[in-house]
Design an enzyme around this catalytic site. Sequence first.
Site, short mmCIF file in Angstrom:
data_model
loop_
_atom_site.label_atom_id
_atom_site.label_comp_id
_atom_site.label_asym_id
_atom_site.label_seq_id
_atom_site.Cartn_x
_atom_site.Cartn_y
_atom_site.Cartn_z
N GLU A 1 -5.77 15.96 -33.91
CA GLU A 1 -4.68 16.21 -32.97
C GLU A 1 -3.63 17.18 -33.50
OE1 GLU A 1 -3.16 12.47 -31.58
OE2 GLU A 1 -5.01 12.03 -30.50
N GLU B 1 -11.49 9.11 -30.23
CA GLU B 1 -10.49 8.05 -30.06
C GLU B 1 -10.35 7.70 -28.59
OE1 GLU B 1 -6.51 8.54 -31.69
OE2 GLU B 1 -7.36 9.38 -33.53
#
Length: 460
Positions: free
Chosen positions: A172, A364
């Site tokens: 991320e 995720e």
Amino acid sequence: MRTPERPARLTFPDNFLWGSATASYQIEGSPTRHGGGPSVWDEMCRQPGKVYRGHSGMTACDHYKFFKEDVAMMKDLGHKVYRFSLSWPRLFPEGVGRRNDDGYRFYNELVDELLKADIKPFITMFHWDYPHALFQRGGWMNPESPEWFEAYAKDAVGFLSDRVTDWITMNETVVFLIMGHLTGEHAPGIRFGRADVMLMLKHALLSHGRACMAIREHAKKAPRVSYAPVAGVDYPVTETPEAIEAARKSTFAASPSNFFWSPSLYFEPVLKGVWPEDAAAYLGADDPKITQAELAVMNQKIDVLGLNFYQGNPVEPSADGVTKVAPKVGEPRTGFEWPVTPDAIYWSVRFFWERYGVPLFITENGTSALDWVALDGRVHDGGRIDYTRRYLQWLHRATAEGIPVEGYTHWSLMDNFEWAEGYKQRFGMVHVDFETLKRTPKDSAYWYRDVIASNGESIW
Ligand code: GBH
């Protein structure tokens, strides 16, 4: 919330990799023990008011001590893959230069333990615990930062690639850059101007590219290179061709309303070697002016594209593109108050597959909840079961349409240090008592064990 019809036959691939995900600073504890160096998160946690109730990752789940028990637990729960991250400053206390062999000892033992348990290690090289010593040298702002990351990646691959084949460069990019350096909610928690943050983005993307090259060059076993960006999308609430096209367009536009979260800033240079024109136009003088040669470094082959998916934004087509659909009164939300948008995972997978054509992996997905151990000694997290069941049903639709999705690592294996929220948000399928460190698998962990055993059959 809608849900897809149960298909006659399920289409998760036979070798679908079911498992869970964690990150070093969030679970390990003892970050500076046995020669590790501090990270920007250690410094952040020391600053009053930055983290909920002054919590820190000093002890976390003490996975550093209990990793064998944790691997045994994963095995009991049927997990086939485990996504975890290496702590860069545990391996290089100053970020570059001097290596800390004790750090490698820990990861060597962890990897061996996983392989013995027949669980595939899936390693993230960087999940936000940036070496504080490098931050003091300018961090991502320093033009040398891609070399630092490359040196670290090369070393890690050298040590672990005799047994590990699956590598994610970074987790991320948007979060550690924007929340870390623009809004200041995450470490290092300092607010920079947008020109500076865009320069950091350039260096982070170069770091990713150079790490990919280092992995390919130095891996002892044929590697699979991966990247794990936030994969939120704008998604159509009705499935008309016009609505789908409008949602797709707005997903990939560098939209001024939420510019720094635009996926294209983080995907396009990496997967297409392109810096979006609309981003350059929006930034004007603050554009990082990425050269063709730099884009070529960023644009390395990705074998499997990780998607971290939590939520999408429902949209409807309108005269000038899309309008956001207002949330319904009392719509379902997670413990974090993030909206529950199961159908959006399908659109995320579909849009990123159609645009980039790279096989996908849900690196995720999950929800926080206000879980506690009930009087019967169990943790009844029905909300997490329903959340995961719904997201998996929509993920299944993507596989039914022939989109290659290789696996799913639920966030998270166990409750852990949720960054600025400290231990307030519990994301685990396993409950952790942060005073005794006792692990208690929640109802969802047993439910998920059945999902894995049936290769997804039991989600309907
Ligand atoms: C992940 O971050 C992290 O990788 C992990 O370490 C963390 O514990 C976990 O999730 C839970 O937070 O899409 O523009 O509406 C996820 C962080 C979640 C931040 C969704 C942005 C919505 C912004 N992201 N959130 S937007």
